[in-house]
Write an enzyme that holds these catalytic residues in place. Structure first.
Site, PDB file in Angstrom:
ATOM      1  N   LYS A  54       0.829  -1.213   0.000  1.00  0.00           N
ATOM      2  CA  LYS A  54       0.000   0.000   0.000  1.00  0.00           C
ATOM      3  C   LYS A  54       0.864   1.265   0.000  1.00  0.00           C
ATOM      4  O   LYS A  54       0.648   2.182  -0.789  1.00  0.00           O
ATOM      5  CB  LYS A  54      -0.913  -0.035   1.236  1.00  0.00           C
ATOM      6  CG  LYS A  54      -1.616   1.244   1.583  1.00  0.00           C
ATOM      7  CD  LYS A  54      -2.847   1.476   0.763  1.00  0.00           C
ATOM      8  CE  LYS A  54      -3.457   2.846   1.057  1.00  0.00           C
ATOM      9  NZ  LYS A  54      -4.586   3.150   0.237  1.00  0.00           N
ATOM     10  N   LYS A  88      -0.464  11.421   4.964  1.00  0.00           N
ATOM     11  CA  LYS A  88      -0.327  10.317   5.930  1.00  0.00           C
ATOM     12  C   LYS A  88       0.440   9.162   5.286  1.00  0.00           C
ATOM     13  O   LYS A  88       1.380   8.618   5.869  1.00  0.00           O
ATOM     14  CB  LYS A  88      -1.723   9.850   6.374  1.00  0.00           C
ATOM     15  CG  LYS A  88      -1.690   8.575   7.198  1.00  0.00           C
ATOM     16  CD  LYS A  88      -3.062   7.952   7.413  1.00  0.00           C
ATOM     17  CE  LYS A  88      -2.900   6.541   7.971  1.00  0.00           C
ATOM     18  NZ  LYS A  88      -4.145   5.843   8.201  1.00  0.00           N
TER      19      LYS A  88
HETATM   20  P1  NAD Z   1     -12.409   7.791   9.456  1.00  0.00           P
HETATM   21  O1  NAD Z   1     -11.697   8.720  10.383  1.00  0.00           O
HETATM   22  O2  NAD Z   1     -13.604   8.278   8.723  1.00  0.00           O
HETATM   23  O3  NAD Z   1     -12.842   6.464  10.259  1.00  0.00           O
HETATM   24  C1  NAD Z   1     -12.094   5.877  11.287  1.00  0.00           C
HETATM   25  C2  NAD Z   1     -13.077   5.545  12.391  1.00  0.00           C
HETATM   26  O4  NAD Z   1     -12.416   4.825  13.445  1.00  0.00           O
HETATM   27  C3  NAD Z   1     -13.702   6.777  13.034  1.00  0.00           C
HETATM   28  O5  NAD Z   1     -15.100   6.743  12.852  1.00  0.00           O
HETATM   29  C4  NAD Z   1     -13.299   6.657  14.505  1.00  0.00           C
HETATM   30  O6  NAD Z   1     -14.296   7.097  15.403  1.00  0.00           O
HETATM   31  C5  NAD Z   1     -13.084   5.165  14.623  1.00  0.00           C
HETATM   32  N1  NAD Z   1     -12.294   4.796  15.795  1.00  0.00           N
HETATM   33  C6  NAD Z   1     -11.102   5.299  16.213  1.00  0.00           C
HETATM   34  N2  NAD Z   1     -10.701   4.660  17.341  1.00  0.00           N
HETATM   35  C7  NAD Z   1     -11.660   3.736  17.626  1.00  0.00           C
HETATM   36  C8  NAD Z   1     -11.827   2.795  18.663  1.00  0.00           C
HETATM   37  N3  NAD Z   1     -10.936   2.662  19.653  1.00  0.00           N
HETATM   38  N4  NAD Z   1     -12.935   2.002  18.641  1.00  0.00           N
HETATM   39  C9  NAD Z   1     -13.852   2.129  17.658  1.00  0.00           C
HETATM   40  N5  NAD Z   1     -13.753   3.031  16.648  1.00  0.00           N
HETATM   41  C10 NAD Z   1     -12.672   3.830  16.649  1.00  0.00           C
HETATM   42  O7  NAD Z   1     -11.295   7.252   8.448  1.00  0.00           O
HETATM   43  P2  NAD Z   1     -11.549   6.504   7.058  1.00  0.00           P
HETATM   44  O8  NAD Z   1     -11.496   7.487   5.953  1.00  0.00           O
HETATM   45  O9  NAD Z   1     -12.707   5.579   7.212  1.00  0.00           O
HETATM   46  O10 NAD Z   1     -10.194   5.658   6.972  1.00  0.00           O
HETATM   47  C11 NAD Z   1      -9.996   4.471   7.729  1.00  0.00           C
HETATM   48  C12 NAD Z   1      -8.657   3.887   7.325  1.00  0.00           C
HETATM   49  O11 NAD Z   1      -8.678   3.608   5.915  1.00  0.00           O
HETATM   50  C13 NAD Z   1      -7.464   4.804   7.568  1.00  0.00           C
HETATM   51  O12 NAD Z   1      -6.391   4.024   8.011  1.00  0.00           O
HETATM   52  C14 NAD Z   1      -7.208   5.407   6.192  1.00  0.00           C
HETATM   53  O13 NAD Z   1      -5.860   5.783   6.000  1.00  0.00           O
HETATM   54  C15 NAD Z   1      -7.590   4.243   5.286  1.00  0.00           C
HETATM   55  N6  NAD Z   1      -8.003   4.630   3.925  1.00  0.00           N
HETATM   56  C16 NAD Z   1      -8.857   5.662   3.735  1.00  0.00           C
HETATM   57  C17 NAD Z   1      -9.236   5.992   2.432  1.00  0.00           C
HETATM   58  C18 NAD Z   1     -10.192   7.133   2.174  1.00  0.00           C
HETATM   59  O14 NAD Z   1     -10.327   7.537   1.004  1.00  0.00           O
HETATM   60  N7  NAD Z   1     -10.884   7.653   3.173  1.00  0.00           N
HETATM   61  C19 NAD Z   1      -8.740   5.274   1.348  1.00  0.00           C
HETATM   62  C20 NAD Z   1      -7.892   4.189   1.585  1.00  0.00           C
HETATM   63  C21 NAD Z   1      -7.527   3.873   2.888  1.00  0.00           C
END
Ligand code: NAD
Length: 295
Positions: free
Chosen positions: A168, A243
């Site tokens: 990734k 990030k």
């Molecule tokens: P986001 O911030 O929308 O979602 C993450 C969620 O995790 C939040 O809702 C938060 O409340 C929750 N969380 C944090 N700690 C927690 C805990 N202890 N218990 C339960 N829930 C908890 O982020 P996202 O955009 O959904 O991204 C998630 C992952 O995917 C990240 O690692 C990001 O880098 C990766 N990602 C995101 C994208 C994108 O386009 N958004 C694309 C590829 C990868």
């Protein structure tokens, strides 16, 4: 069919959990944010009061969390409560070191584990067209594959623990560097009086061809679906690109790999985010580069 637990119902996790429900699976979810829980509930996810409550009786557990410290904290909390013979899959994008530590924790509890970060963004999460790049033992991967197939369209086994995260961050380092390269070329073309379409027509069929140009062109016009045509609304936010570039630089330092362009791309995206554009699509970097002219 056996229950799936899904921890982290944010922008990506929410729709991914919803796709598991659409595929007929029973899903228990948990997130710290009430609004995320409410949205997932609307998609048929049954909301648990805690991560530990969500994993009770689950045969497969998926985590989709912001960073390595969140994954390690949640896995530390839930692993002792997961039934032997279950499988845990982390789909978050996290540093390779934390991913390897998470696999080791799971092994200590005799739970099979897979790291399976995704590409495809929120659009892919909603449409169940994500690409998963997975790391873990072959048997764990084979067990995870049918679950991942309910949320994505391409599943690649990249190697042992942490290999999915490695794939990734290497891929996204190419993406960050190539987006800056394509944006610089358009910026120079503008100064030389060359139209966007002319550069696109030549480079998209010549040796400058790449995804940042042909699928995600940073100027409006040549690729009508690219965020440049929608005021650079993400898409893939610059903060998330930053990030991933940070993760690749941490990994490069730890592994002793020379990645000078990756390092420079991180600096450029950091400056863009510091200027208040972290929420802009990452292809908006072209506007930052235009602003650098003559300085
Ligand atoms: P986001 O911030 O929308 O979602 C993450 C969620 O995790 C939040 O809702 C938060 O409340 C929750 N969380 C944090 N700690 C927690 C805990 N202890 N218990 C339960 N829930 C908890 O982020 P996202 O955009 O959904 O991204 C998630 C992952 O995917 C990240 O690692 C990001 O880098 C990766 N990602 C995101 C994208 C994108 O386009 N958004 C694309 C590829 C990868």
């Amino acid at each position: 069919m056996s229950k799936i637990a899904f921890i982290g119902l944010g922008n990506m996790g929410g729709p991914m959990a919803g796709n598991l429900v659409k595929a007929g699976r029973s899903v228990a979810g948990f997130d710290l944010v009430a609004a995320s829980c409410a949205a997932a509930k609307g998609d048929g996810v049954s909301i648990a009061g805690s991560a530990v409550e969500a994993v009770a009786d689950a045969k497969v557990i998926v985590t989709m969390l912001p960073a390595g410290n969140h994954v390690l904290a949640v896995w530390n909390e839930i692993l002792p409560r997961i039934a032997k013979g279950a499988l845990i899959i982390d789909c978050s994008t996290i540093d390779v070191g934390s991913s390897i530590r998470a696999h080791a924790l799971a092994a200590k509890h005799e739970i099979a584990s897979v790291d399976a970060p995704v590409s495809g963004g929120t659009g892919g999460a909603k449409a169940a067209t994500l690409t998963f790049m997975a790391g873990g033992a072959p048997a764990a991967f084979e067990a995870a594959k049918p679950v991942l197939e309910l949320m994505g369209k391409k599943i690649v086994h990249c190697g042992g623990p942490g290999a999915g995260q490695a794939a990734k961050i290497c891929n996204n380092m190419i993406l960050g560097i190539s987006m800056i390269a394509v944006s610089e070329a358009f910026t120079l073309a503008e100064k030389l009086g060359l139209s966007h379409q002319a550069l696109f027509d030549v480079a998209s069929t010549s040796s400058g061809q790449c995804w940042s140009l042909t699928s995600y062109c940073p100027v409006p016009g040549p690729v009508p679906t690219s965020p440049a045509n929608n005021d650079y609304k993400p898409g893939f936010a610059a903060a998330l690109m930053l990030k991933d570039l940070k993760l690749s630089q941490e990994a490069a330092k730890a592994a002793g790999a020379a990645t000078p362009l990756g390092a420079h791309a991180e600096e450029i995206y950091a400056a863009f985010a510091d200027a208040g554009h972290g929420g802009t699509d990452f292809s908006g970097i072209i506007n930052y580069l235009r602003g650098q002219a003559g300085e």
